[in-house]
Structures are given as C-alpha cells and as structure tokens.
Design a protein around this motif. Structure first.
Motif, mmCIF file in Angstrom:
data_model
loop_
_atom_site.group_PDB
_atom_site.id
_atom_site.type_symbol
_atom_site.label_atom_id
_atom_site.label_comp_id
_atom_site.label_asym_id
_atom_site.label_seq_id
_atom_site.Cartn_x
_atom_site.Cartn_y
_atom_site.Cartn_z
ATOM 1 N N VAL A 1 105.833 -9.065 7.184
ATOM 2 C CA VAL A 1 105.182 -9.534 8.648
ATOM 3 C C VAL A 1 105.207 -10.869 8.433
ATOM 4 O O VAL A 1 105.836 -11.413 9.730
ATOM 5 N N ARG A 2 105.113 -11.938 7.453
ATOM 6 C CA ARG A 2 105.231 -13.195 7.365
ATOM 7 C C ARG A 2 106.276 -13.699 7.809
ATOM 8 O O ARG A 2 106.890 -14.593 8.648
ATOM 9 N N PRO B 1 104.538 4.353 6.298
ATOM 10 C CA PRO B 1 103.766 3.142 6.813
ATOM 11 C C PRO B 1 104.539 2.633 8.167
ATOM 12 O O PRO B 1 105.620 2.632 8.465
ATOM 13 N N SER B 2 103.598 2.192 9.065
ATOM 14 C CA SER B 2 104.023 1.822 10.579
ATOM 15 C C SER B 2 104.866 0.439 10.458
ATOM 16 O O SER B 2 105.770 0.313 11.380
ATOM 17 N N ILE B 3 104.969 -0.419 9.199
ATOM 18 C CA ILE B 3 105.577 -1.419 9.318
ATOM 19 C C ILE B 3 107.090 -1.127 9.099
ATOM 20 O O ILE B 3 107.966 -2.085 9.418
ATOM 21 N N ILE B 4 107.362 0.030 8.465
ATOM 22 C CA ILE B 4 108.788 0.502 8.383
ATOM 23 C C ILE B 4 109.419 0.741 9.677
ATOM 24 O O ILE B 4 110.541 0.517 9.922
ATOM 25 N N VAL C 1 104.639 -7.029 15.288
ATOM 26 C CA VAL C 1 104.873 -8.379 14.871
ATOM 27 C C VAL C 1 106.379 -8.553 14.367
ATOM 28 O O VAL C 1 107.035 -9.401 14.377
ATOM 29 N N VAL C 2 106.687 -7.204 13.392
ATOM 30 C CA VAL C 2 107.916 -7.521 12.978
ATOM 31 C C VAL C 2 109.250 -7.255 14.005
ATOM 32 O O VAL C 2 110.196 -7.860 14.008
ATOM 33 N N VAL C 3 108.651 -6.439 15.180
ATOM 34 C CA VAL C 3 109.755 -6.444 15.995
ATOM 35 C C VAL C 3 110.132 -7.767 16.919
ATOM 36 O O VAL C 3 110.871 -7.888 17.481
#
Lengths: 309, 420
Positions: free
Chosen positions: A262-263, B234-237, B348-350
């Motif tokens: 994320v960072r 996980p949603s971050i993937i 945030v990643v996008v």
C-alpha cells in the motif's frame, strides 16, 4: 393392417431448435467463466511482474527467500522483515480473536437464551461490517495510546505491531465466532441429550461433546480467519509502522507485506521500476499464502467432517 | 438391609457429592468466562463507536487573524450593512483579490450573508490551534481554561466537526475547512459502476451455476471452486490486478484518451472507471455466492409446474425463478455493495488521488472516496485531522448502516410474506 407406429412416427418429438435459448445459455456460461478469467488474470499478472522482478540483476531469488534485510534503496531485497511482521500481527490477532471468538460462539450456541441471541448476532454482524479503515483509525487513536499508557511511552513506539494485531483480532473476532457458531449449532441435539442423560453438566457437554464434534468447522474457521489476518491491509498500514524492521518485539514498528504494498503503490510509482515489480512479487507471496490456507481449510472440512444422521 | 443400603449410598454419595460440587463449580466458572468473552466483544464495539464520537465533538481553541469584535459591534458581522462589509473587504484585502471577487460576482450584487461569510473567511480567518475531544471537553475544563489563558487573543468554542459545511465542502489543507464533498461523489460513482457492472454479471453467473450447470462436468466444478477461492483472496491483490490491467494495460481506454475530451498529456489510467471496475471484480464472487443462495431457495415445484405448462427453460427462469428470488438477490447485492463502499486498500493501490478539490464529473476523472479520505486524514500527523477523519467515519458508517438496514428490512419482509 395399418401400422400405428408408422403413423405416429410422422409426429416429430425431437426437441424444437431454439437458437435464442442456446444463445442465452452461452451468454450465462460466459458470465460464469469471467471468474476464471479473473483468477487467470491475477495469476498471470503476479507471475509476469514477479518474473521481471527476479530477472532484475539486483535481485536474486535466494536472497529474497533467505535475507532478513529489505532495503530497495541499496538493492537489498530479503522478504523476512516483511513476512515476520505479517506473521507477528496475524499471530497477535489470532491470539485475541480465536479464544474470544470460540467462547462467544459457545456462549451463543449453548448458553444464550433465544432473546439474547437475537440481539447479539446482529451486533456481531455490525462489528463485521465496519470497514477496516475504521479499525485502523481505532488502532491509531485508541489502542496505541492505551498500550502506551499501560507500558510506558519509551517501551511502546507510536507505530507498533501489538496495537495493529490486537485491533485486527477485534476485526476478525466476528468472523471466527459466526463460523464457529454455525459449526456448533449444526451438531445434532441428540448428542447433547445423550450427554445430559449420562449426567454431564452443561459445561462438560459443551466442551467435551459439542466442541469436539464440531472440530472440523472450528478448525476451518481458525484457518479462514488466519488467512483474513494475513491479507488485512488498512489496520497495519495505519498502525504497524512504515518501514521494514526485522524484530520480534511487538512494541516496535514493523511493516507487513500488505503495508509495504500500500505504501509503495500509494506514492507516484513509475512502471517498469524495481519498486513496481517488487509489490507484485510480494503480492504473489501473499496470494500463495492465502490460497494455501483456504485450500487447507476446505480439505479439513471435507476430511474431518462428522456426518450425522 | 435398608440400613446397610443407605450406609453404602452415603459412602459413595460423599465422594460423588464432592465430585458433583466440583463439576458444577467448574461449570459456573466456564459459564462466567463465556459470558465475559461475549461482554468483551460487545464492549469492543461500544468503545470503537464511543472513540469516534469522542473525536467528532469538543471544544476548540480558535485564533482569529482579526477579531470580529474589531470589525463589527458585538462581533456580529451580519449586522453590518452591505456597504460597510464591502468597505471592510476593500480596506483589508489587496486590490487584485477584490478585482477577482468582482469578476466572479460583483460585490455590490452579493447578499449581506455572502459578504459576511467572505469577511469571516478572508479577514477574520479563524485558525483552530488546539482541539479537544468530547471527553476532555466535559471533564477537563481546567486544562482547557489554562490553555486558553496561555494563548492570549484566542477564543474557545464548542465545535461539531460533523456539520452541513463539512458535507458540502471539498478537501482543504486546513482541517477546519476540510470537507468530504469530492470523496462522497467518488463513493457514489463507485456504487453506480459496481451496480452496472458487477450486479448483472454476478446474477447471470449465479443463474448459470444454479439452473444450467451440471456439477459432474469438470469445467463447472472448476468454476464453482474458483469462485469460492476468489472470495478468499485478500482485497489488496485485486488492487494489484486493477493496477496492472485497468490502470496500465488498458490505459488508453481507462484514461479516456481514445474517446477524446480529455487532455492526453495529463491523463492517466488512475481514474474512476479503473477503480470502479476493480471494486466490481472484488465483489463479483460475493454477489454470485449470495445470488446462488437466493436462487437455491426457490422451490423446485415452481419450476416443474412451469415446465408442465410447456415453458422453456429460460421462460421458466425469467418469469418464475427470478421474480420469486429477486428480493433475496437484491438483499445479497446490497450487502455486497456496502462492503465495496468500505473498501480502501485496492483503491489506494489502483491510485486514488491524494488531493483533489474538483467534483469527479466523468468516468475518466481523478477520484477519491470516503474510506480513502479517512485513511489519508488518519495518517496525517496533525491531530486535528483525526477529528476530521472521525467526522468522515460517522458519514461512512451512517451510509453503510442505512444500506444494511434496507437489506435487513427487506429480508424480514420476505420471511413474513414468503410466497411458497
């Protein structure tokens, strides 16, 4: 002599061709197959970018898997500081969530009167529906100051894995308790009645009869919760610290896999850089861990499920 | 005989009585433990909510650049006339600024309220230099008084960080002026895209899996297992997938450059449409699983009577199965969408924007959403942004809870008037 079969043979009983029915069927199949495309897309992108990452002359797979230093600036890419932080926050979370969740589930399924259960279950559902970023806020503004006031400011850092882990435990508690409660309430009444008839107390029935009988469901709940904790992002991004740190001190800050992703992606990241590729390599590790955990949980349910009736 | 029998009974009974007493004691201890665990969980929820409300309200210490009492009798700016306000503005502000205001809307044509607001912001220019929580405001008034005395020329005011102005103002680097307008519109866009993209695909996939797919066939089994696996990723993937596919690979489309109308030098793929599609992929498995449950609940007698009357498979589904399960499908979808509007990490990643003040107008605008604002405000070092974050959390929770409430009310109405 006329043959009746010959006459009825003229009636066509074969299904009428209905092209639009077939078209609809194909369309529906395609929508269902999109999920496969998503999975393939995830695997493909993660593997492709990881390939580029390990193809970089600065990076070696051996160093990645064994080194305990992660400092992209000086070309050190060892996953252990990030992985150990993830293990730390997840372990703390499970230490909070599993005993509490199990006890809540036993209370709800074995002890609570119907009226209490009717109130408590929606409350736990609310707890489960709160966005994780709110838990992150809670960790930063409540749990960290609380830990600091208990243990002292010089022992507890502003960002620390303990605070993130405890709050993550609160986050996954409803998941553990609702899955465990489902497992406990699917144990048939007759088992409890049998135990009572042999003179067991309520506690003995719950702990020695019902809980072992629901073992597979409880184990599955544990593993699903662990996988959720490993992939949890916003709490650790806010509360666990923003710098890789290889430590076993829960009161020190340490960045987890998800926190790092994320960072790095939150900043202005340029494509085809080592940074960009590295978050996909870490994503691949995360993907493998959670997929393995989910796979194990399904196997446990299949293999150890007690089938009643 | 009977004497020896009772003697024997008391002999065994003593040990047994002790044993039973011990077991009952254990039972009570565990009961208390179970009860305590449940209480702790409920307490956690209460503390979480109180912690938020604690930061939304409280006293603030305000320092005015020019105290309003110097400008108007009693400090009431609205008691001044239009002419007096304009002369105040001309006295304190630069000529260029006045010209700009006149260009936007001539000062002479503005109402007293508008002018007073302008004087308030531009001349009085209040700055919050210290903010206290509700608990501190209620129980530690000595500390607040001491702090007030230490800062001459300041005033103490009770402030609700959640206000109408907070809802309609865009982002601002100063906490007391910051608002959630852009973030709210961003979240609204997400909801719309998810409804348009994920809902039809999810329901169609659920229809296929429940009504058409025979699970003996290998590819149907793969699809089924795969959907459960997707729900556990996980949603971050999903964020990484969105970054690689929507933001980067499909950049000409997601930035809007192939459609024209955007500036190709500044446009990139970090847009509303990329974020919305990422969220759609994320909640697609949930919508499929929930819709399957809904379709499964339709009794097969309904389908058979439809076939018996000569309906085709699709006619049966369209005219009977879907109407009978639609309310349940909607309930499941609402729950899935409320999960989507709380998601932060994948966005945030996008590549959500860290600071935008213009409303997102098209699919190709830069975006921010409520949870992202909460994340960014919580991560700021200035403590006053914590208060702003808390106010935004209240808005987000109210939005989600009202969606969940709609879903629960619908669920209860269905279980009351079950058709078959």
């Amino acid at each position: 002599m006329s043959d009746p079969t010959a006459q009825s043979g003229k009636i066509d009983f074969s299904p009428k061709p209905r092209p639009h029915e077939v078209a609809i069927r194909i369309f529906l199949f395609v929508t269902a197959a999109i999920s496969i495309v998503i999975t393939l897309g995830i695997v493909l992108e993660l593997v492709k970018e990881s390939w580029l990452f390990f193809g970089d002359p600065e990076v070696s797979l051996w160093e990645f898997l064994t080194s305990n230093e992660w400092q992209p600036v000086i070309g050190k890419f060892g996953i252990w500081p990030l992985l150990s932080a993830t293990l730390m926050t997840s372990t703390i979370a499970m230490l909070v969530a599993f005993p509490l969740g199990l006890m809540v589930a036993i209370y709800l399924s074995e002890y609570a009167p119907d009226r209490v259960r009717a109130i408590l279950k929606p409350v736990l559902e609310i707890l489960a529906g709160i966005p994780t970023v709110v838990y992150g806020y809670f960790a930063v503004t409540f749990m960290t100051p609380l830990l600091q006031s208990i243990f002292g400011n010089d022992i507890v850092d502003v960002y620390n894995t303990a605070s993130a882990g405890i709050v993550m435990g609160i986050l996954i508690l409803p998941l553990v308790s609702s899955m465990t409660e489902d497992a406990l309430s699917s144990v048939p009444r007759s088992l409890r009645a049998g135990a009572f008839a042999l003179g067991a107390t309520k506690m003995e029935t719950s702990i020695q009869i019902v809980v072992p009988a629901a073992f597979s469901g409880i184990a599955a709940a544990f593993i699903v919760a662990l996988s959720r904790a490993v992939g949890e992002t916003m709490i650790v991004a806010l509360a666990a610290g923003a710098g890789p740190n290889f430590t076993i001190n829960p009161f020190e800050g340490a960045e987890t896999l998800t926190g790092y992703i994320v960072r790095i992606s939150g900043g202005d990241i340029s494509y085809n850089s080592v940074d960009y590729n590295s978050i996909f390599a870490l994503g691949l590790v995360l993907f493998i861990i959670t997929l393995t955990l989910n796979f194990i949980s399904r196997r446990i349910v299949e293999k150890y499920r007690e089938v009643y009736e | 005989m009977s004497a020896s029998y009772t003697g024997q009974k008391s002999y065994y009974g003593d040990g047994m009585a002790q044993n039973i007493a011990r077991r009952r004691r254990h039972g009570r201890v565990w009961h208390i433990l179970f009860y305590a665990a449940t209480t702790i969980s409920i307490l956690a929820l209460i503390v979480l909510l109180l912690n938020i409300f604690n930061a939304v309200f409280g006293f603030v210490l305000i320092e005015d650049e020019v105290p309003p009492t110097e400008l108007a009798p009693g400090g009431d700016l609205e008691s001044l006339s239009q002419g007096e306000l304009i002369s105040l503005l001309e006295e304190y502000l630069s000529v260029g600024l006045i010209r700009r205001f006149n260009f936007e809307e001539p000062l002479a044509e503005r109402s007293v309220t508008d002018l007073a607001a302008l004087v308030q912001v531009r001349i009085v220019n209040p700055t919050v230099i210290e903010a206290w929580s509700l608990q501190e405001s209620l129980f530690q008034s000595d500390m607040i008084r001491a702090e007030h005395a230490a800062h001459p020329g300041t005033r103490v005011q009770f402030r609700s960080w959640l206000s109408a102005r907070f809802l309609v103002s865009p982002q601002n680097p100063r906490p007391q002026l910051a608002g959630i307008r852009t973030a709210f519109f961003g979240s609204l866009w997400m909801i719309i895209i998810v409804i348009v993209v994920a809902f039809p695909i999810g329901v169609a996939a659920a229809i296929y899996l429940e009504e058409y797919a025979r699970s003996e066939i290998w590819y149907n089994r793969i699809i089924e297992v795969n959907i459960y696996n997707l729900a556990g990723i996980p949603s971050i993937i999903f964020g990484l997938l969105g970054l690689a596919v929507f933001v980067r690979a499909l950049e000409p489309f997601t930035s809007g450059t192939v459609f024209g109308g955007v500036d190709p030098t500044t446009a990139n793929g970090r847009t509303i449409i990329s974020a919305g599609l990422t969220l759609s992929l994320l909640i697609l498995p949930i919508i499929i699983i929930n819709s399957r449950e809904a379709i499964k609940a339709v009794p097969s007698s309904l389908r058979e009577s439809s076939y018996g009357l000569g309906a085709t498979k699709w006619q049966t589904i369209w005219h009977h199965v879907l109407p009978a399960s639609f309310d349940r499908i909607l309930t499941g979808t609402i729950l899935a969408i409320s999960r989507a509007i709380g998601e932060t990490a994948p966005l945030v990643v996008v590549g959500a924007s860290t600071f935008i003040t213009v409303d997102p107008k098209t699919l190709f605008s830069k975006f921010t959403t409520l949870p992202i604002q909460i994340y960014q405000w919580s991560a700021r070092p200035q403590s006053q942004f914590r208060n702003v974050a808390a106010a935004a959390i209240v808005v987000l929770l109210v939005l989600m809870l009202s969606m969940n409430a709609v879903a629960i009310i619908m669920r209860n109405r269905i279980s009351k008037q079950r058709r078959i």
